[in-house]
Design an enzyme around this catalytic site. Structure first.
Site, short mmCIF file in Angstrom:
data_model
loop_
_atom_site.label_atom_id
_atom_site.label_comp_id
_atom_site.label_asym_id
_atom_site.label_seq_id
_atom_site.Cartn_x
_atom_site.Cartn_y
_atom_site.Cartn_z
N CYS A 337 -36.88 78.07 104.31
CA CYS A 337 -35.56 78.42 103.78
C CYS A 337 -34.85 77.18 103.24
O CYS A 337 -35.27 76.62 102.24
CB CYS A 337 -34.74 79.15 104.83
N HIS A 438 -37.87 83.49 107.19
CA HIS A 438 -37.82 83.18 108.61
C HIS A 438 -38.72 84.15 109.37
O HIS A 438 -38.99 85.27 108.90
CB HIS A 438 -36.39 83.32 109.14
#
Length: 518
Positions: A337, A438
């Site tokens: 991310c 994630h």
């Protein structure tokens, strides 16, 4: 027990509220009670995405798993995500609501009280019991006037409070008595008892202190939980990382793997690496040392709520040079991310930092543009065979940043994943990998393929385990439930859930330092 509720507060952050709440949830669920977790206001950059696309604290998602139910926005109606030294993003019912400073958030609380109480009322209407978790400490009396999460919630919802103290820090009796004493008489009326956490030693030595605590406060201690190694799970904040890392399980092959996670200042979702630590022979540690970054078998650059600010700190500390040397040497790096974004060539951020165009580390051929609309969704797909074995994968996205191929020309390498809809996701170039997802490493096949690739690149004779990570999580949750079953007065807990606030408890008067009937 229909609609019963209990609020678990702590004398300080990281006193064990989250794990005690999860343990009580697990204990009740195993007895057939329909139970749900709740945290009115959570400040954490560790978050999860629900099936409906709402963002909540990871601790509440973990507690929902302890209950055996799907997480939902009502379990954490207000989530505060620090994005700098003075600013935070405030989410309401899982969606961005406002940006706030510490001072402006106090003014914002008036508009949050009604939805918070509505969320709790909704859960109580659907479940037999709701175990609420407080935030920080109720003794933060400077914040009491507009409190949403501790005694303000207890009084507004008329629910009893169990106060948790961490004896491993020392001074637990002073912490418990002092916390109670600084509350006003009406707040004290809701505190029904105490629970002592992280006890090591001979219980008979502690017993006189428990009797004295009861004499001073007129309240019982409902249990003493023993110290257990490795209980933290889906921690809310980086305080949990201060504890020494556990030694990895013995390797199955001849060698171990050393994983270093770059400890970013505004690190988010660092629980992404928990699954790596569950593999035998894999040690995971957090570091800001360039030496550690250069020498590790795998370096993970985790998510961050402040990509540009953390990028500046990396450069200031020389970690940009260490990462560049790793990439040049073909040593594996994984960015997740925000970590993926800062590994790219260019970042255009007029949303979080409002810094405009910033040069990234240039290790992946991607540019990132921040969009005002936050992307919150679960994903599934297939991993690239070269690095991740072509395994089926799943994860979730929480981001404003939108990575895309570098504008400087054809991007070398290939996408790391392909979504179920056929879209490319992430990027791999040489030994540098990046993804926006994630939770990716919780997939057993993809995690083991990644580590096998790392072992091959580093010349290590490492072999994976065969225990699913989901089973590891379940086992840890069962340990929490066992602790409650074995060391907490369950009848007393049931009585609080059934009967609510206990009448006739004494209050402490700071002026007289004595106990008087309320």
């Amino acid at each position: 027990m229909t609609g019963g509720a209990l609020l678990v507060c702590g004398t300080a952050s990281d006193a064990g509220k989250s794990l005690v709440t999860a343990g009580i949830c697990r204990s009740l669920a195993r007895r057939g009670v329909r139970v749900a977790p709740f945290k009115a206001q959570n400040m954490a950059n560790n978050s999860a995405v629900t099936a409906s696309g709402a963002e909540i604290g990871r601790a509440q998602a973990m507690q929902a798993a302890a209950c055996g139910i799907e997480p939902e926005a009502a379990m954490n109606p207000v989530l505060i995500k620090p994005a700098g030294e003075t600013s935070s993003q405030v989410l309401l019912m899982g969606k961005p609501y406002a940006d706030a400073t510490a001072r402006s958030y106090q003014e914002l609380k008036a508009s949050l009280e009604a939805p918070v109480l509505a969320a709790l009322d909704g859960l109580r209407a659907r479940f037999d019991a709701v175990i609420c978790e407080g935030a920080g400490s109720p003794a933060e009396i400077n914040l009491r006037a507009r409190d949403l999460a501790n005694m303000g919630l207890a009084r507004a919802a008329d629910i009893p409070v169990l106060l948790v103290g961490d004896i491993d820090r020392g001074g637990v009796f002073a912490s418990l008595v002092g916390t109670l004493a600084v509350l006003d008489a009406e707040d004290q009326r809701h505190v029904a008892g105490f629970l002592i956490n992280k006890f090591r030693g001979d219980a008979s030595v502690l017993a006189p202190g428990l009797e004295m605590l009861s004499g001073l406060t007129g309240r019982p201690t409902l249990g003493v939980l023993p110290w257990r190694e490795g209980l933290w799970l889906d921690a809310e904040d980086s305080l949990a990382l201060e504890a020494p890392a556990l030694a990895p399980a013995p390797p199955i092959g001849a060698d171990t793997l050393d994983v270093v996670v770059v400890r970013l200042r505004w690190m988010s979702n660092f629980t992404d690496v928990d699954a790596l630590a569950a593999e035998p022979g894999v040690g995971v540690r957090y570091s800001r040392s360039p030496v550690d970054v250069e020498r590790a078998d795998l370096v993970v650059v985790p998510g961050t709520k402040a990509t540009v600010a953390d990028l500046e700190r990396l450069r200031r500390d020389g970690l940009d040079v260490a990462l560049a040397r790793r990439a040049a040497a073909g040593a594996p790096i994984l960015g997740i991310c925000g970590g993926y974004q800062l590994l790219g060539h260019r970042i255009e951020d007029d949303v979080e930092s409002r810094s405009g165009v910033v040069n990234g580390l240039g290790l992946l051929p991607v540019d990132t543009v921040f969009d005002p609309t936050k992307l919150l969704r679960r994903q599934a797909g297939v991993a690239a065979p070269t690095w991740l074995g072509g395994a089926a994968v799943s994860g979730y996205e929480i981001r404003h940043g939108q990575p895309r191929p570098h504008a400087g020309g054809a991007a070398p390498g290939e996408s790391l994943l392909t979504t179920a809809a056929g879209a490319p996701e992430g990027w791999a170039h040489g030994a540098v990998l990046g993804t926006s997802w994630h939770g990716l490493l919780e997939g057993d096949a993809v995690r083991r393929a990644l580590l096998a690739w790392v072992a091959g690149e580093r010349g290590r004779s490492w072999l994976p385990g065969d225990t699913p990570f989901a089973a590891v999580r379940e086992r840890r949750l069962d340990v929490l439930g066992d602790l409650v079953d074995e060391h907490v007065d369950r009848d007393a807990l049931d009585a609080l859930l059934a009967g609510g606030v206990v009448d006739g408890l004494p209050s402490l008067d700071l002026q007289r330092t004595a106990c008087s009937a309320s």
